[in-house]
Write a protein that holds these residues in place. Structure first.
Motif, PDB file in Angstrom:
ATOM      1  N   LYS A   1      -2.610  50.299 -15.821  1.00 29.34           N
ATOM      2  CA  LYS A   1      -3.874  50.067 -16.513  1.00 29.34           C
ATOM      3  C   LYS A   1      -3.634  50.180 -18.013  1.00 29.34           C
ATOM      4  N   LEU A   2      -4.310  49.332 -18.782  1.00 30.52           N
ATOM      5  CA  LEU A   2      -4.223  49.364 -20.238  1.00 30.52           C
ATOM      6  C   LEU A   2      -5.595  49.058 -20.810  1.00 30.52           C
ATOM      7  N   VAL A   3      -6.032  49.836 -21.797  1.00 32.94           N
ATOM      8  CA  VAL A   3      -7.243  49.541 -22.550  1.00 32.94           C
ATOM      9  C   VAL A   3      -6.924  49.729 -24.022  1.00 32.94           C
ATOM     10  N   GLY A   4      -7.575  48.957 -24.871  1.00 36.61           N
ATOM     11  CA  GLY A   4      -7.320  49.082 -26.295  1.00 36.61           C
ATOM     12  C   GLY A   4      -8.400  48.457 -27.134  1.00 36.61           C
ATOM     13  N   VAL A   5      -8.366  48.784 -28.408  1.00 33.21           N
ATOM     14  CA  VAL A   5      -9.296  48.207 -29.375  1.00 33.21           C
ATOM     15  C   VAL A   5      -8.534  47.957 -30.675  1.00 33.21           C
ATOM     16  N   THR A   6      -8.826  46.812 -31.293  1.00 35.30           N
ATOM     17  CA  THR A   6      -8.217  46.429 -32.558  1.00 35.30           C
ATOM     18  C   THR A   6      -9.323  46.188 -33.572  1.00 35.30           C
ATOM     19  N   VAL A   7      -9.147  46.736 -34.770  1.00 41.13           N
ATOM     20  CA  VAL A   7     -10.079  46.504 -35.870  1.00 41.13           C
ATOM     21  C   VAL A   7      -9.266  45.918 -37.012  1.00 41.13           C
ATOM     22  N   SER A   8      -9.672  44.738 -37.476  1.00 41.51           N
ATOM     23  CA  SER A   8      -8.926  44.026 -38.518  1.00 41.51           C
ATOM     24  C   SER A   8      -9.668  44.054 -39.845  1.00 41.51           C
ATOM     25  N   ASN A   9      -8.911  43.944 -40.915  1.00 39.33           N
ATOM     26  CA  ASN A   9      -9.434  43.855 -42.276  1.00 39.33           C
ATOM     27  C   ASN A   9     -10.465  44.949 -42.561  1.00 39.33           C
ATOM     28  N   ILE A  10     -10.064  46.181 -42.312  1.00 35.32           N
ATOM     29  CA  ILE A  10     -10.959  47.329 -42.486  1.00 35.32           C
ATOM     30  C   ILE A  10     -11.372  47.453 -43.949  1.00 35.32           C
ATOM     31  N   TRP A  11     -12.658  47.506 -44.204  1.00 38.52           N
ATOM     32  CA  TRP A  11     -13.250  47.589 -45.542  1.00 38.52           C
ATOM     33  C   TRP A  11     -12.619  46.580 -46.502  1.00 38.52           C
ATOM     34  N   ARG A  12     -12.250  45.411 -45.970  1.00 38.61           N
ATOM     35  CA  ARG A  12     -11.663  44.315 -46.743  1.00 38.61           C
ATOM     36  C   ARG A  12     -10.375  44.706 -47.461  1.00 38.61           C
ATOM     37  N   THR A  13      -9.632  45.623 -46.881  1.00 39.46           N
ATOM     38  CA  THR A  13      -8.369  46.076 -47.464  1.00 39.46           C
ATOM     39  C   THR A  13      -7.165  45.340 -46.897  1.00 39.46           C
ATOM     40  N   GLY A  14      -7.349  44.607 -45.810  1.00 36.20           N
ATOM     41  CA  GLY A  14      -6.231  43.966 -45.139  1.00 36.20           C
ATOM     42  C   GLY A  14      -5.584  44.860 -44.089  1.00 36.20           C
ATOM     43  N   LEU A  15      -6.055  46.090 -43.965  1.00 34.59           N
ATOM     44  CA  LEU A  15      -5.523  46.999 -42.944  1.00 34.59           C
ATOM     45  C   LEU A  15      -6.011  46.602 -41.560  1.00 34.59           C
ATOM     46  N   THR A  16      -5.130  46.730 -40.591  1.00 30.56           N
ATOM     47  CA  THR A  16      -5.466  46.499 -39.186  1.00 30.56           C
ATOM     48  C   THR A  16      -5.068  47.739 -38.404  1.00 30.56           C
ATOM     49  N   THR A  17      -5.957  48.203 -37.533  1.00 34.00           N
ATOM     50  CA  THR A  17      -5.620  49.318 -36.653  1.00 34.00           C
ATOM     51  C   THR A  17      -5.715  48.855 -35.213  1.00 34.00           C
ATOM     52  N   ASP A  18      -4.884  49.445 -34.393  1.00 34.30           N
ATOM     53  CA  ASP A  18      -4.893  49.157 -32.965  1.00 34.30           C
ATOM     54  C   ASP A  18      -4.685  50.470 -32.231  1.00 34.30           C
ATOM     55  N   ALA A  19      -5.602  50.803 -31.338  1.00 39.31           N
ATOM     56  CA  ALA A  19      -5.474  52.001 -30.516  1.00 39.31           C
ATOM     57  C   ALA A  19      -5.406  51.553 -29.068  1.00 39.31           C
ATOM     58  N   ARG A  20      -4.454  52.108 -28.317  1.00 32.44           N
ATOM     59  CA  ARG A  20      -4.338  51.721 -26.913  1.00 32.44           C
ATOM     60  C   ARG A  20      -3.940  52.907 -26.054  1.00 32.44           C
ATOM     61  N   TYR A  21      -4.349  52.807 -24.811  1.00 36.94           N
ATOM     62  CA  TYR A  21      -4.042  53.830 -23.822  1.00 36.94           C
ATOM     63  C   TYR A  21      -3.589  53.116 -22.555  1.00 36.94           C
TER      64      TYR A  21
END
Length: 159
Positions: A36-56
């Motif tokens: 099993k895999l679940v995850g979430v990705t958030v791109s362009n955080i506060w217009r900084t170009g940062l991307t985060t990805d959290a997964r389990y």
């Protein structure tokens, strides 16, 4: 033999969620495996170009079972420069390997040096279980362009 399926769902504000579920079996295994895999990705955080990805991820098979979780933060610094920081933890128990409960940090960097050369470098720190180490890897590579014939005009090979 097995089956696997999953989906990725795009939400407003550069947020995406995803999941995957898979099962497989072998005639010699005493039980089926389940992943099993679940995850979430958030791109362009506060217009900084940062991307985060959290997964389990969770797995269970005939020879091992455990969990794996990561948080990744990445950013394209320039047109051809990318930085990536990943922290995570995994825990598993196995009949064929030493049981482990470890944490890790990876710092990755990659860039192009012209059209064909590239450099990739990574530092890893691994702690816990039976594995405690630091590792540095650097790669200088050359890209062989296998698409050049398709980009060449048809008349280019004529005498």
């Amino acid at each position: 033999q097995g089956i696997n399926g999953g989906a990725r769902i795009e939400f407003p504000r550069h947020i995406a969620g995803y999941f995957s579920l898979g099962s497989s079996s072998d005639s010699s295994d005493p039980k089926n495996s389940l992943n099993k895999l679940v995850g979430v990705t958030v791109s362009n955080i506060w217009r900084t170009g940062l991307t985060t990805d959290a997964r389990y991820s969770q797995f269970n098979s005939a020879f091992a079972s455990g969990t794996y979780s990561t948080l990744t933060v990445s950013r394209d610094m320039l047109e051809n420069l990318r930085l990536n920081l990943q922290v995570g933890r995994y825990a598993y128990s196995s009949t064929v390997a030493a049981n482990s409960n470890s944490s890790f940090v990876n710092l990755m960097f990659d860039t192009n040096l012209g059209a064909r050369l590239f450099v990739e470098s990574m530092f890893t720190a691994q702690r816990g279980g039976s594995l405690n180490y630091n590792q540095w890897t650097t790669t200088l590579g050359y890209r062989f362009d296998n698409r050049s014939k398709s980009r060449r005009p048809d008349h280019a090979n004529l005498p």
